[in-house]
Design a protein around this motif. Structure first.
Motif: not given
Lengths: 366, 366, 366, 366
Positions: D346-355
């Protein structure tokens, strides 16, 4: 999109000249394509350095591994694609051995050193040109081999050959050539006498510590009518982009090309007729098999122009990253002319474009 | 993607030659661009039919309406872009009056009638070529005008001109031309004597009920270094695709182009130096302002080849949708040569490409 | 991509609440879809304001024009799609009459005024929320109507209904409802008693000058197995994105949804069987018709949660563009609850997603 | 686009559960990000199987190699990104040892065996679910680690935790939790007592040869205002898609979510104020940090619901590829509940979206 090419059959490449390796992920591979590992490796071998006296003498095996996207079809005992992405990797062999510190802070003339330096704020793998090296095209050839295997199942054939090296031109139209002879010589020109002339000239250029350009012609047969999109994604526009994206390319033309400019409409128009088998044909093919951006079922043919290789064996003036004047020394092992090695690259990119449009065309009706 | 072009500055066009109207939605327009309505309309007027004796005599006002994406900036009292999509519409004026039933079931030679018929399973607006008509480029010119307004704020300038019509060539490099004179004559060639020759030849071709091709050259000044992407989206690859997507285009070359093929590397390489103002320059510019697919800050220049217009005033043989032999009669009002009207189209597409890459380049660092 | 949605069937919308008009260009429309103009207009009418006492009393006809992409099919005498892009425009009627100067420099709580102001550097059409207004969804409904016409030809049906308003819930599963009754009442809830309760509650909320949220459920029947992509473009992931992109949506769940969390695998798993007609079925359908991101041929169902409308008729504290404290007055005509008007929007977005995946799935094999 | 996610920061994954390896190519990586190899490996270790008694006991090291896109920054002596694509590979260790022939022709209930079989015409790597295995998320975590390193340089922080397992809920809002304690226990729940309850319940579920679902909550702090796009690419719509694309996810909500439905607008609206430092704040945050699809500078928070794992240790009825009734035996080593391992995904996908949105937002003005 930067390092991705294609809409449905879509390749994404990565890797630098002297990094750990090159790779490609191919998405949108149709399920059920029979994988011929020897064919794939052979395509890479056609592109690899060190293959003849008119190419760079660097030795790289360019062995490709497939990590995903294929599985044994138990009915036939052969590996086939599964519709999931194919990842391929080519590990670099001698990436540690080279010493590139002499160019770390210099901008080689007509290379991408300066433009990468500006674009990426000074963060740059300068060894062998890094990402800007034509070594990147090994990944394209690997992906193109998969596309070719699919096109084979559709009876679509793609053949490229060298039609010009320096000012030596093969002036005959492709219809008068025997394209089965392309691989018979190291320059990949189907006319033996012209091939010999080209080889001699390139070899002499190499001895002069210089480089020279050339032209690769390509012919696509068996392509059905209907491929290509009306406005921006015209079939020839994508073929053009695909070719212009290959290192050292300076121009692209299809069908009558730049020569068509001086023709009258009454000469240039390709009249339709129905042949004895009931197939729609055109009497001439100045259209190069594409009308309104869409294939018309005739042969597709085009030319791609390559500039002389930028790395020469003579000293050249330039500047360094501080803007100070420097001399860039000529050293190393490089291609005197790229066109013989460019032949499989042109074919690979053409195969990727055609397969992509073939798949896109399936969605035109319900 | 079919009728969409661009990654961040992205245009989507719609409309047929004789439908209700043409339109474009432009997405990714930067906020704060000052809208000059007269400039936008003037760009369309440069492209519109009926503008001179060497273009088609059809009359269309090509009046453009902006439906969204702009709002008054109360600080300055002028309309500016808001960052939301701009929709523009050009209603067709006389779409009902034309009778095209004579070609409803015939495939005109070297037109897109046949390929659309095959691709879209027989569903096709045949009037004036429908979607395949160059009328679609009116929407591109409207979008390009917005791109140009943005580039003006960045001091990037784009100028195209006719450098060849039939076999009459303007052989001087652009650096020896006065580009302020392009709009001084109806063919848009900056050398008055050559322009006159071209006009006479095209006029004679028209009288002969025939058509002829030509070349449009384009120069981009003020473009910063760093635009373009390493692998597939090289700056010249996108410029090439954009040009090849224009109706009737057969070839594209940039910098030294096809002529660069016969040069030696030692001649072709562009040596770097630092000028008196501390700017990085190259002594020559065979690279056409692009190295490794990325702009280097020098002038960008390229050529686009246009074939002769397919609609001619003589009868031609062809087939109909049943494959039966027919005669396509020469009638109507058409361009004897497209290049004068193609000049603003080439500029528009170049502006869209450059602005898109400008925006893309902003994301290269954090 | 910002204002574009879809991969092959792809819509691009434009327009602001009080600009000249809204529009959409639909690309990738399959050729041969029969156009039913009354159906399209009726879909817009289901969404339009002023349709009942529980919606805003603003009156807008929302009349849609199709400018391109359709042509008469002479065999059947009906208009059909031609495969070229469809441009639709809905002109705004009374865009000049409204006075929005009272909110020009204020940020309304829980509206997008502040975020647009920051994002677009202060350039913003503040009238009625500009681009952030739910008026944008009229263009989606128009595009969705085209998608529905295509899905009808494939026997795929999409029906949405209100399953919750405030805390009033319709707790029955869709399989126990008569979905033919959805349009029988103004709240679009298929159970008349619950519908009546909801209407009374919303009407009271309106009288209280307040607003309330709700849930829209949606059921897709007739969808073949195989739609959806393995990794990122799972069918439910795109459905989720499509729903979450509708104004005021706060949550999405499909199949067992959030309630599935507390179930054991042994309860939740849907066992396969072959029915009397030889069709593959599952005994239960906690999967919501989607397994591994791909449709399995069972009914697809999902829920979308809408927050209370942000515009309320009471005064609220806020700040202006200078950061100073202000009061935002409650005035105008607004929806007390959006869900009845959201029903056709949910259906439209679902139709666009399903048709897009249907077309994408055609490219999975050669 | 199938196996690619993101617009500017864009990941493409490949690989099957029991193939040679998994991989990812990340395109659009900003130049100059400092690479911390230990951090990247640690993220993978947080996801890997065998990490505790409540996860599967399979052992896989999940060691990641970076093949491209980084180079030593000689000024600092550390490796940094160069702006060119990063290719990462995780070789599978024991891909030959497993025998999966018992499920080669059976469709496991609530797995993707059937849907892949239909979609890909029977060509399918059935071992461990092939491409449909959650093993694919290892590649996402690797890519997400790069995104996190970039976000660290921007002071944007992402933390996920388990807020529900089965029916055991952590009911406190995140603002009352000590998120530094998440990694203190094997379930990754920051409240030790609840964590203990969850662990006991999951362990008992495992002993019962069954599985159970859960919810992962996520909080993003330090995100600037302005990220997200107006229409389809609303920030929460992309976060929703990203989460729903993770294996076993059934629902997504942000801010007030499904509970917001029953609130009145007068309660739900978040009033703006200017704090003592001159920063714009909201008094409440039912909006979840996103208004009109664009971040408003407040904390972003959302929940993702995971269903019970489909592989259970009991026998289940199903059918085989011929449609015949079979029993699927419960065997092997599998997770009784995925949520503890889902936290880094979940953190990884959120990081990809935000960046990705951070980079996209740079192009909003010139």
């Amino acid at each position: 999109m930067n390092n991705t090419y294609g809409q449905l059959f879509r390749i994404t490449t990565a890797g630098e000249s002297h990094g750990k390796g090159l790779g490609v992920i191919i998405d949108g591979v149709p399920a059920g394509i029979k994988i011929d590992y020897d064919f794939i490796q052979n395509e890479l071998t056609r592109r690899k350095p060190g293959q003849s006296k008119i190419t760079t003498q660097r030795k790289e095996a360019d062995e490709v591994q497939i990590l995903s996207g294929v599985f044994i079809d138990e009915k036939t005992g052969t590996d086939k694609t599964t519709g999931t992405p194919i990842q391929m990797v080519i590990f670099n062999q001698d990436q540690k051995s080279k010493d590139y510190s002499h160019i770390a802070e210099k901008f080689r003339p007509s290379h991408a050193d300066y433009t990468y330096h500006v674009k990426y704020d000074g963060y740059r793998d300068y060894r062998g040109g890094g990402r800007s090296s034509a070594r990147e095209t090994a990944a394209r050839v690997a992906a193109g081999a998969i596309a070719k295997l699919a096109l084979n199942q559709l009876n679509i054939d793609i053949k490229a050959y060298v039609s010009q090296a320096g000012s030596i031109k093969l002036d005959k139209p492709y219809t008068e050539l025997d394209l089965s002879k392309i691989e018979d010589n190291i320059i990949r020109c189907p006319e033996p006498e012209i091939a010999e002339e080209m080889i001699t000239m390139i070899d002499q250029t190499r001895k002069n510590r210089d480089t020279i350009g050339g032209v690769v012609s390509c012919v696509i047969t068996g392509c059905p009518a209907g491929l290509g999109e009306p406005a921006f994604d015209k079939l020839h526009a994508e073929l053009g982009k695909a070719m212009l994206s290959i290192n050292a390319v300076k121009g692209f033309e299809y069908g009558s090309g730049f020569d068509g400019v001086a023709m009258y409409g009454s000469e240039h128009n390709d009249e339709f007729y129905t042949d004895e088998n009931g197939n729609v044909r055109t009497k001439t093919n100045h259209s190069g098999g594409i009308q309104g951006g869409i294939s018309n079922g005739q042969d597709i043919y085009f030319k791609t122009a390559f500039k002389p290789v930028a790395t020469i064996m003579s000293d050249q003036e330039s500047i360094d990253i501080n803007g100070d004047k420097v001399v860039v020394a000529g050293k190393g092992r490089h291609d005197p002319c790229v066109v013989s090695r460019a032949v499989p690259i042109v074919e690979a990119m053409a195969a990727i474009v055609i397969l992509d449009f073939y798949l896109r065309n399936k969605a035109v009706t319900l």
